[in-house]
Scaffold this active site. Structure first.
Site, PDB file in Angstrom:
ATOM      1  CB  SER A  41      -0.966   0.018   1.182  1.00 16.51           C
ATOM      2  OG  SER A  41      -0.272   0.257   2.384  1.00 16.51           O
ATOM      3  CE  LYS A  82      -2.820   2.094   4.753  1.00 14.39           C
ATOM      4  NZ  LYS A  82      -2.516   1.190   3.691  1.00 14.39           N
TER       5      LYS A  82
END
Length: 185
Positions: A41, A82
């Site tokens: 990701s 993230k």
């Protein structure tokens, strides 16, 4: 060597080891901890298996900044890595593969490599914050986070805004593998 001197030397070594283990535990619990990147990701910025150092003290004295890479407790009882995109009170929108914060276009140089490789549409689909989290702005005490690999990231578009108190810390130092060692932005 006398018996008393041997016992004294053994005791000194035991104290030194206890102090060393105690300091290591304090550093790991309160200051820094290692983490392993799990998944794709955050590619191309971070690769699956990269080992990083998480700075746990940064947000106890400060607040996250836009574009910081953070580690946080996700709803799935797992820690995610993230990038902070929206701060409390921000309006976030994506239009034509461009990030807009409070109506102003933002530069995201960390996405340039992926955008250049993609030929079948935008890297990031169009959306407004209201469509994703049912709020016009990022709620107070929360941040909106996204993975750099926008097409393959489970992030605030899916799990909602992240409470700042769930953030463990920021990370920008890769220490393994050696070929990738360094600071990431």
């Amino acid at each position: 060597m006398s018996e008393k001197k041997k016992k004294n030397e053994t005791w000194e070594w035991m104290k030194a080891l206890l102090i060393a283990f105690g300091l290591a535990a304090i550093i790991r619990v309160f200051l820094f901890t290692p983490i392993v990147v799990d998944g794709v990701s955050m590619m191309p910025t971070l690769e699956n298996g990269d080992r990083m150092i998480v700075n746990k003290i940064g947000y106890t004295v400060g607040k996250p900044d836009r574009f910081d890479i953070v580690v946080f407790h996700a709803p799935e009882q797992k820690d995610y890595i993230k990038r902070v995109i929206g701060l409390p009170g921000d309006e976030v929108e994506y239009r034509d593969d461009i990030l807009y914060i409070n109506g102003e276009p933002q530069s995201e140089p960390y996405l340039d490599q992926y955008k250049a490789e993609i030929t079948d549409g935008p890297l990031t689909e169009d959306f407004t914050l209201e469509e994703k989290i049912q709020s016009k702005t990022v709620p107070e005490g929360h941040v909106f986070v996204m993975g750099d690999n926008r097409r393959k990231s489970k992030d605030s578009r899916h799990i909602g805004a992240v409470p700042i108190e769930e953030i463990i810390g920021s990370t920008s130092i890769v220490f393994w593998p050696i070929k990738d060692m360094g600071i990431v932005k």
